[in-house]
Scaffold this motif. Structure first.
Motif, PDB file in Angstrom:
ATOM      1  N   ALA A 118     118.187  38.542  80.650  1.00 19.45           N
ATOM      2  CA  ALA A 118     118.052  39.919  80.149  1.00 19.45           C
ATOM      3  C   ALA A 118     117.338  39.926  78.809  1.00 19.45           C
ATOM      4  N   SER A 119     117.776  39.052  77.923  1.00 22.71           N
ATOM      5  CA  SER A 119     117.179  38.996  76.587  1.00 22.71           C
ATOM      6  C   SER A 119     115.733  38.524  76.647  1.00 22.71           C
ATOM      7  N   LYS A 123     112.524  40.880  75.835  1.00 23.45           N
ATOM      8  CA  LYS A 123     111.620  40.594  74.713  1.00 23.45           C
ATOM      9  C   LYS A 123     110.165  40.519  75.170  1.00 23.45           C
ATOM     10  N   ILE A 124     109.928  39.890  76.327  1.00 18.22           N
ATOM     11  CA  ILE A 124     108.548  39.655  76.773  1.00 18.22           C
ATOM     12  C   ILE A 124     107.963  40.874  77.483  1.00 18.22           C
ATOM     13  N   PHE A 125     108.737  41.483  78.387  1.00 21.24           N
ATOM     14  CA  PHE A 125     108.186  42.548  79.229  1.00 21.24           C
ATOM     15  C   PHE A 125     108.791  43.927  78.969  1.00 21.24           C
ATOM     16  N   GLY A 126     109.830  43.973  78.146  1.00 24.82           N
ATOM     17  CA  GLY A 126     110.543  45.236  77.956  1.00 24.82           C
ATOM     18  C   GLY A 126     109.717  46.309  77.268  1.00 24.82           C
ATOM     19  N   SER A 127     109.427  47.364  77.995  1.00 24.57           N
ATOM     20  CA  SER A 127     108.670  48.479  77.409  1.00 24.57           C
ATOM     21  C   SER A 127     109.389  49.815  77.597  1.00 24.57           C
ATOM     22  N   LEU A 133     120.273  53.065  76.286  1.00 24.07           N
ATOM     23  CA  LEU A 133     120.378  51.610  76.271  1.00 24.07           C
ATOM     24  C   LEU A 133     120.407  51.051  74.842  1.00 24.07           C
ATOM     25  N   MET A 134     120.366  51.930  73.862  1.00 28.12           N
ATOM     26  CA  MET A 134     120.539  51.554  72.446  1.00 28.12           C
ATOM     27  C   MET A 134     119.667  50.367  72.027  1.00 28.12           C
ATOM     28  N   GLY A 135     118.368  50.474  72.339  1.00 32.50           N
ATOM     29  CA  GLY A 135     117.422  49.437  71.931  1.00 32.50           C
ATOM     30  C   GLY A 135     117.139  48.397  72.986  1.00 32.50           C
ATOM     31  N   LYS A 136     117.993  48.293  73.992  1.00 29.32           N
ATOM     32  CA  LYS A 136     117.754  47.343  75.084  1.00 29.32           C
ATOM     33  C   LYS A 136     116.751  47.963  76.054  1.00 29.32           C
ATOM     34  N   SER A 137     116.188  47.131  76.933  1.00 28.26           N
ATOM     35  CA  SER A 137     115.163  47.621  77.862  1.00 28.26           C
ATOM     36  C   SER A 137     115.685  47.700  79.294  1.00 28.26           C
ATOM     37  N   VAL A 138     115.068  48.592  80.064  1.00 33.03           N
ATOM     38  CA  VAL A 138     115.382  48.708  81.492  1.00 33.03           C
ATOM     39  C   VAL A 138     115.037  47.403  82.194  1.00 33.03           C
ATOM     40  N   GLU A 139     113.904  46.802  81.809  1.00 33.15           N
ATOM     41  CA  GLU A 139     113.478  45.543  82.435  1.00 33.15           C
ATOM     42  C   GLU A 139     114.512  44.437  82.220  1.00 33.15           C
ATOM     43  N   ALA A 166     127.372  42.118  89.261  1.00 31.35           N
ATOM     44  CA  ALA A 166     126.058  42.383  88.675  1.00 31.35           C
ATOM     45  C   ALA A 166     126.052  43.678  87.870  1.00 31.35           C
ATOM     46  N   ILE A 167     126.660  44.727  88.392  1.00 33.24           N
ATOM     47  CA  ILE A 167     126.666  46.004  87.669  1.00 33.24           C
ATOM     48  C   ILE A 167     127.519  45.889  86.398  1.00 33.24           C
ATOM     49  N   THR A 168     128.627  45.142  86.477  1.00 34.62           N
ATOM     50  CA  THR A 168     129.460  44.923  85.293  1.00 34.62           C
ATOM     51  C   THR A 168     128.678  44.164  84.223  1.00 34.62           C
ATOM     52  N   ALA A 169     127.999  43.103  84.639  1.00 36.69           N
ATOM     53  CA  ALA A 169     127.216  42.305  83.688  1.00 36.69           C
ATOM     54  C   ALA A 169     126.125  43.146  83.029  1.00 36.69           C
ATOM     55  N   ALA A 170     125.413  43.936  83.827  1.00 36.94           N
ATOM     56  CA  ALA A 170     124.318  44.754  83.287  1.00 36.94           C
ATOM     57  C   ALA A 170     124.840  45.797  82.301  1.00 36.94           C
ATOM     58  N   LEU A 171     125.985  46.390  82.605  1.00 34.16           N
ATOM     59  CA  LEU A 171     126.560  47.405  81.716  1.00 34.16           C
ATOM     60  C   LEU A 171     127.033  46.792  80.398  1.00 34.16           C
ATOM     61  N   VAL A 172     127.715  45.653  80.485  1.00 29.41           N
ATOM     62  CA  VAL A 172     128.215  45.011  79.262  1.00 29.41           C
ATOM     63  C   VAL A 172     127.048  44.476  78.433  1.00 29.41           C
TER      64      VAL A 172
END
Length: 199
Positions: A118-119, A123-127, A133-139, A166-172
């Motif tokens: 995710a990180s 960082k590379i593709f997140g646009s 998402l408070m600064g995080k990216s959908v990608e 997977a949904i729990t991990a993505a949310l956290v």
């Protein structure tokens, strides 16, 4: 340093960080061979790193460790205790202590692959960075979901468990927890997986 150079340096730092992060994926295999020894190694590794990081901040150079820590430090970590390896070790350790296999294994793979990718992808593709998402990216969130889904399905062969892990991990992972997501993510995923296995 120009904006382009800073961005390249940030990606290099993230590659180093996440290469270290991915090593925690060895934990379930080690635990399958000898769980008590794996728990002991995680405890010793975490405490040893914390001690060496304290020495580094006191001006004592620790060969290899100090150099790797410096290379893997984000700008927010400069001149501070680099907490990530401690929370990474604690997250894997708590998953092993609190959950039986396969919930512990899925929790640790979620930490290694879900949080790690995710990180990196962010960082590379997140646009696409919506406000919620408070600064995080959908990608990055999609990378987390996908990695955890496939890891959980590979272990459980259960679509329902894989999806909810997977949904729990993505949310956290999307929460602004900084290095503490290394603890929150495996504990949350392990809890959900274990709950689904008994209901």
């Amino acid at each position: 340093m120009g904006a382009a150079s800073a961005a390249v340096q940030e990606i290099k730092t993230e590659l180093i960080r996440k290469s270290i992060h991915l090593l925690i994926a060895l934990t379930p295999t080690m635990a399958a061979i000898n769980r008590p020894v794996t728990v002991l190694l995680l405890m010793l590794g975490t405490v040893s790193y914390a001690f060496m990081e304290h020495l580094r901040l006191s001006g004592v150079h620790i060969p290899v460790i100090s150099s790797v820590t410096a290379m893997a430090s984000r700008s927010r970590d400069q001149g501070r205790f680099v907490l990530g390896p401690v929370t990474l070790g604690l997250g894997a350790l708590l998953a092993l202590l609190l959950y039986p296999s396969p919930a512990a294994a899925i929790a640790i793979y979620a930490l290694a692959f879900g949080d790690g990718l995710a990180s990196l992808i962010g960082k590379i593709f997140g646009s696409i960075r919506p406000a919620f998402l408070m600064g995080k990216s959908v990608e990055g969130s999609l990378a987390c979901f996908t990695a955890v889904f496939f890891a959980a399905y590979h272990i459980s062969a259960d679509f329902r468990i894989a999806f909810f892990a997977a949904i729990t991990a993505a949310l956290v992972e999307a929460l602004p927890l900084n290095d503490y997501d290394n603890i929150a993510l495996p504990l949350s995923v392990g809890f959900v997986v274990q709950l689904l296995m008994i209901v």
